[in-house]
Each structure stands twice: as structure tokens, then as C-alpha cells.
Design a protein around this motif. Structure first.
Motif, short mmCIF file in Angstrom:
data_model
loop_
_atom_site.label_atom_id
_atom_site.label_comp_id
_atom_site.label_asym_id
_atom_site.label_seq_id
_atom_site.Cartn_x
_atom_site.Cartn_y
_atom_site.Cartn_z
N VAL A 197 -0.68 -0.64 -4.39
CA VAL A 197 0.38 -0.51 -5.39
C VAL A 197 0.60 -1.83 -6.10
O VAL A 197 0.79 -1.88 -7.31
CB VAL A 197 1.69 -0.04 -4.70
CG1 VAL A 197 2.85 -0.05 -5.68
CG2 VAL A 197 1.49 1.35 -4.10
N ALA A 198 0.58 -2.92 -5.32
CA ALA A 198 0.83 -4.26 -5.86
C ALA A 198 0.26 -5.28 -4.89
O ALA A 198 0.16 -5.03 -3.69
CB ALA A 198 2.32 -4.48 -6.06
N PHE A 214 0.84 -1.20 0.00
CA PHE A 214 0.00 0.00 0.00
C PHE A 214 0.87 1.24 0.00
O PHE A 214 1.92 1.27 0.63
CB PHE A 214 -0.88 0.05 1.27
CG PHE A 214 -1.99 -0.94 1.31
CD1 PHE A 214 -3.24 -0.62 0.80
CD2 PHE A 214 -1.81 -2.19 1.89
CE1 PHE A 214 -4.29 -1.53 0.86
CE2 PHE A 214 -2.85 -3.10 1.95
CZ PHE A 214 -4.09 -2.77 1.44
N LEU A 215 0.39 2.27 -0.66
CA LEU A 215 0.90 3.63 -0.50
C LEU A 215 -0.30 4.44 -0.06
O LEU A 215 -1.22 4.69 -0.85
CB LEU A 215 1.49 4.18 -1.80
CG LEU A 215 2.03 5.61 -1.73
CD1 LEU A 215 3.12 5.73 -0.67
CD2 LEU A 215 2.56 6.06 -3.09
N ASP A 216 -0.33 4.78 1.20
CA ASP A 216 -1.52 5.36 1.83
C ASP A 216 -2.67 4.36 1.66
O ASP A 216 -2.54 3.23 2.11
CB ASP A 216 -1.82 6.74 1.25
CG ASP A 216 -0.64 7.71 1.42
OD1 ASP A 216 0.01 7.67 2.50
OD2 ASP A 216 -0.35 8.46 0.49
N MET A 274 5.62 3.37 1.78
CA MET A 274 4.86 2.15 1.44
C MET A 274 4.82 1.21 2.63
O MET A 274 5.74 1.16 3.45
CB MET A 274 5.48 1.46 0.23
CG MET A 274 5.21 2.18 -1.05
SD MET A 274 5.87 1.26 -2.46
CE MET A 274 5.53 2.44 -3.76
N GLU A 275 3.72 0.46 2.69
CA GLU A 275 3.51 -0.53 3.73
C GLU A 275 3.30 -1.89 3.07
O GLU A 275 2.53 -2.00 2.12
CB GLU A 275 2.28 -0.20 4.55
CG GLU A 275 2.32 1.16 5.22
CD GLU A 275 0.96 1.56 5.76
OE1 GLU A 275 0.92 2.09 6.88
OE2 GLU A 275 -0.06 1.35 5.07
N LEU A 276 3.99 -2.90 3.58
CA LEU A 276 3.81 -4.27 3.12
C LEU A 276 2.95 -5.00 4.14
O LEU A 276 3.32 -5.07 5.32
CB LEU A 276 5.16 -4.96 2.96
CG LEU A 276 5.14 -6.44 2.65
CD1 LEU A 276 4.52 -6.71 1.27
CD2 LEU A 276 6.54 -7.04 2.72
N LYS A 316 6.95 -0.31 -11.00
CA LYS A 316 6.22 0.96 -11.16
C LYS A 316 7.11 2.17 -10.93
O LYS A 316 6.67 3.30 -11.14
CB LYS A 316 4.99 0.96 -10.26
CG LYS A 316 4.01 -0.13 -10.69
CD LYS A 316 2.79 -0.18 -9.83
CE LYS A 316 1.87 -1.29 -10.36
NZ LYS A 316 0.67 -1.41 -9.56
N ARG A 317 8.32 1.94 -10.50
CA ARG A 317 9.36 2.97 -10.40
C ARG A 317 8.96 4.19 -9.55
O ARG A 317 9.20 5.33 -9.94
CB ARG A 317 9.80 3.40 -11.78
CG ARG A 317 10.48 2.29 -12.55
CD ARG A 317 10.86 2.71 -13.97
NE ARG A 317 11.66 1.71 -14.64
CZ ARG A 317 11.17 0.64 -15.26
NH1 ARG A 317 9.87 0.43 -15.29
NH2 ARG A 317 11.96 -0.22 -15.86
N TYR A 318 8.38 3.94 -8.42
CA TYR A 318 8.05 5.03 -7.50
C TYR A 318 9.34 5.67 -7.00
O TYR A 318 10.35 4.99 -6.82
CB TYR A 318 7.27 4.50 -6.29
CG TYR A 318 5.81 4.27 -6.54
CD1 TYR A 318 4.87 5.27 -6.26
CD2 TYR A 318 5.35 3.06 -7.05
CE1 TYR A 318 3.52 5.06 -6.48
CE2 TYR A 318 4.00 2.84 -7.28
CZ TYR A 318 3.09 3.85 -6.99
OH TYR A 318 1.76 3.63 -7.21
#
Length: 167
Positions: free
Chosen positions: A37-38, A31-33, A75-77, A65-67
């Protein structure tokens, strides 16, 4: 705004999907917020390969995705099982800011390794250990592994799942 519990709930739904597709019920979402994301689940059976862990798959997808670095550190996993050493290293090398997991993995979990991590240089960002929190929806993850063990043929994977369900 999604809570940590909401995000883990989505992760557990993906792990259930994995089990329904004949895989071990391990899933990961980056997650991004509140944005996904994936996401992936372990695909060892369908791909007949070993290095297709849920966390690694999701991190590789996110990396494509090249953030920028600043976003990666936010990001949170999320994963329903404590990451192994390979996946923990991939998360650190991806500059993930936080890792949340549901259930500890006594046989191969790598959180204990991060507690002993003593890098010789603080200059390289991948040497930083992300924030790590376990136990989120732990009971639900245990129940998922119990259901998986009930449908597994006798062998190592069944014993692994039974061990997790018994924690």
C-alpha cells in the motif's frame, strides 16, 4: 502468498536502499494482504527534518489512499526497527491491524507502552493496540545497523547504530 519473513525481507531491502542513499537504515512497508500500500524509509538527512520517520511517512502515504476502515484494520505495518512512540501512535490512529518489526529499540521503542495501555473507552477504535510481533529477521537488521555504524562519523547516530548492532 507472502509470508511474514518475505515481507520483512522486502522491508530490509528498502532499509538497505536508505543506507545506500545516505540515510539511517530504517524502513517501513504497509501491506494489505500481499499488496504494498505504501513504503518509505527515514529521510532525516535528505529532507533536513526530524518528523520524517519511515513508519510515519508510510502511514501518511497509506492514509492518502483513503482505504475504508475494514481494509485498514487488515493492514500490516512492517519495519526493521521497533516503532517509536510517535509512529506507534500514528499506527494506532491509522487503525493498522498488526505491526511486525525486526529489532527492538531500547532507547525509544514504544512496544512496552502498548503493554501498559489502558484506555477508558473501547468505543474508539484508535484506542485498540494492534497485534505486535518483534524479532522477525532480527539478526539481519542488526547486521545492517552494524554496517551503517561502520560508515558513520563519530557522534550520537554512530553510537545509536552501534548500540543496536550490539543487542
Amino acid at each position: 502468498m507472502l509470508s511474514v519473513t518475505d515481507k520483512m525481507s522486502l522491508t530490509l531491502k528498502l532499509a538497505e536502499e536508505a543506507m545506500n542513499n545516505g540515510e539511517c537504515p530504517i524502513a517501513a512497508i504497509v501491506f494489505l494482504d500481499d499488496e504494498i500500500v505504501a513504503q518509505s524509509y527515514t529521510k532525516e538527512f535528505s529532507e533536513k527534518r526530524l518528523l520524517v520517520h519511515a513508519e510515519l511517512n508510510a502511514l501518511l502515504e497509506a492514509d492518502l489512499k483513503r482505504y475504508p476502515y475494514a481494509d485498514r484494520t487488515r493492514m500490516e505495518l512492517f519495519t526493521n526497527l521497533e516503532p517509536c512512540l510517535m509512529c506507534m501512535g500514528a499506527a494506532m490512529s491509522s487503525f493498522v491491524g498488526a505491526i511486525y518489526y525486526a529489532l527492538e529499540s531500547p532507547s525509544d521503542g514504544a512496544v512496552a507502552v502498548t503493554r501498559q495501555w489502558n484506555p477508558q473507552s473501547a468505543d474508539f477504535a484508535a484506542y485498540r493496540v494492534p497485534v505486535i510481533q518483534g524479532g522477525i529477521l532480527r539478526r539481519e537488521s542488526k547486521a545492517l545497523f552494524k554496517r551503517f555504524a561502520e560508515q558513520c562519523p563519530p557522534g550520537g547516530l554512530k553510537a545509536f547504530a552501534e548500540g543496536l548492532a550490539a543487542l
